[in-house]
Design an enzyme around this catalytic site. Structure first.
Site, PDB file in Angstrom:
ATOM      1  N   TYR A  32       0.861  -1.189   0.000  1.00 52.18           N
ATOM      2  CA  TYR A  32       0.000   0.000   0.000  1.00 52.18           C
ATOM      3  C   TYR A  32       0.901   1.243   0.000  1.00 52.18           C
ATOM      4  O   TYR A  32       0.819   2.107   0.853  1.00 52.18           O
ATOM      5  CB  TYR A  32      -0.981  -0.008   1.182  1.00 52.18           C
ATOM      6  N   GLY A  36       6.065   8.301   0.701  1.00 53.31           N
ATOM      7  CA  GLY A  36       7.147   8.021   1.657  1.00 53.31           C
ATOM      8  C   GLY A  36       7.935   6.792   1.220  1.00 53.31           C
ATOM      9  O   GLY A  36       9.176   6.806   1.208  1.00 53.31           O
ATOM     10  N   HIS A  37       7.232   5.729   0.836  1.00 51.54           N
ATOM     11  CA  HIS A  37       7.925   4.529   0.340  1.00 51.54           C
ATOM     12  C   HIS A  37       8.714   4.857  -0.933  1.00 51.54           C
ATOM     13  O   HIS A  37       9.833   4.389  -1.122  1.00 51.54           O
ATOM     14  CB  HIS A  37       6.916   3.425   0.006  1.00 51.54           C
ATOM     15  N   GLY A 147      11.849   4.366   6.736  1.00 51.44           N
ATOM     16  CA  GLY A 147      11.331   5.719   6.938  1.00 51.44           C
ATOM     17  C   GLY A 147      11.485   6.145   8.395  1.00 51.44           C
ATOM     18  O   GLY A 147      11.238   5.364   9.313  1.00 51.44           O
ATOM     19  N   ARG A 187      -1.798   3.679   6.905  1.00 54.02           N
ATOM     20  CA  ARG A 187      -2.969   3.632   7.794  1.00 54.02           C
ATOM     21  C   ARG A 187      -3.807   4.907   7.761  1.00 54.02           C
ATOM     22  O   ARG A 187      -4.896   4.926   8.334  1.00 54.02           O
ATOM     23  CB  ARG A 187      -2.534   3.328   9.223  1.00 54.02           C
TER      24      ARG A 187
END
Ligand code: PAF
Length: 284
Positions: A32, A36-37, A147, A187
């Protein structure tokens, strides 16, 4: 971009790369993916010959009653994001591939895994340390990217890597935020529109904490009380913890000195958000 779901196949594929002298950068994720990823993949691509991303929702790091069954999944979108970011290979094992039947070995990290998230989620970091140790062993990366939003996780992984003499450089990348200050998290999708509107209160509380540290306050409880006060201004927020601690030990045992980490965990309905920020005490 290749995808592999089998440990043996991944190992032999990456052995060829290592044999050819290529460096491997590794980005472990639970999927998901968000910006950031992508920033972690970008960092890996910039410094390594080959970038491997893993997508694995790790059941071991979820406690009873947590969101394992509802954790958001969108494999097609994730693979597109990995390809766009120029990852070379995505490892997507099943649970039985990662955890063979009869497995009884886990990795438990002491010290830094005990406070904060360790208090609220007592089995969480053993689950994280176990899967990260296994992934490091399977992928054999030179560098692994995490992160900074999960500051305590990075601290735990660094501790484990040093304690087990794993030949991996653990790199922490800056938190990526929405324009209103909310830290990106898979989330965040759990937030209702009104909870989403109030959620940037975490960033405001961290900024209030930083202001106190930079004004010379070294009593952690004063800083924690102020961060908790700011959180209480959001009617839907329920504070789990607000902590002002030394950045390395994560436990305050006297006046703060040097590098400080401010950390928050706050519930909004079914969503539990964490965030943190670093600052330095004013030396006299
Ligand atoms: O940060 C995460 O997404 C997970 O904790 C990690 C590091 C991929 C281990 O499952």
């Amino acid at each position: 971009m290749e995808t592999i779901d089998n440990v043996a196949e991944l190992r032999s594929r990456l052995a060829v790369e290592r044999g050819a002298g290529n460096t491997i950068g590794f980005v472990p994720t639970m999927g998901y993916l968000h910006a950031g990823h992508v920033s972690l993949i970008d960092a890996a691509v910039a410094s390594n010959d080959l970038t491997v991303v893993s997508i694995f929702v790790n059941p071991l790091q979820f406690g009873a009653g947590e969101d394992l069954d509802s954790y958001p999944v969108d494999i097609e979108r994730d693979l597109a994001a990995c390809a766009d970011a120029r990852a070379d290979l995505v490892f997507m094992p099943s649970v039985s591939e990662m955890y063979p039947p009869g497995m009884t070995t886990t990795v438990t990290v002491g010290g830094v895994s005990k406070p904060l998230e360790g208090q609220s989620r007592p089995t969480h970091f053993a689950g994280v340390a176990t899967v990260v140790a296994k992934l490091f062993s399977i992928v054999g990366p030179c560098r692994a990217y995490f992160g900074a939003k999960d500051w305590q996780q990075v601290t735990v992984v660094r501790r484990m890597t040093a304690d087990l003499s794993l030949p991996v450089e653990v790199i922490s990348c800056p938190i990526v935020r929405e324009a209103d200050g909310l830290a990106l998290s898979s989330r965040n999708v759990y937030l209702s529109p009104e909870e989403r509107r109030q959620a940037p209160v975490l960033r405001r509380a961290l900024l209030a904490g930083i202001e106190l540290v930079e004004a010379g306050v070294t009593d952690h409880s004063v800083i924690e009380t102020e961060m908790a006060r700011v959180i209480s201004t959001a009617p839907l927020a329920q504070l789990d913890y607000a902590a002002a601690v030394p950045a390395d030990s994560l436990v305050a045992d006297g006046p703060l000195r040097g590098e400080v980490r401010l950390l928050l965990a706050v519930r909004f309905g079914g969503a539990r958000l964490i965030d943190n920020a670093g600052c330095r005490t004013v030396e006299s």
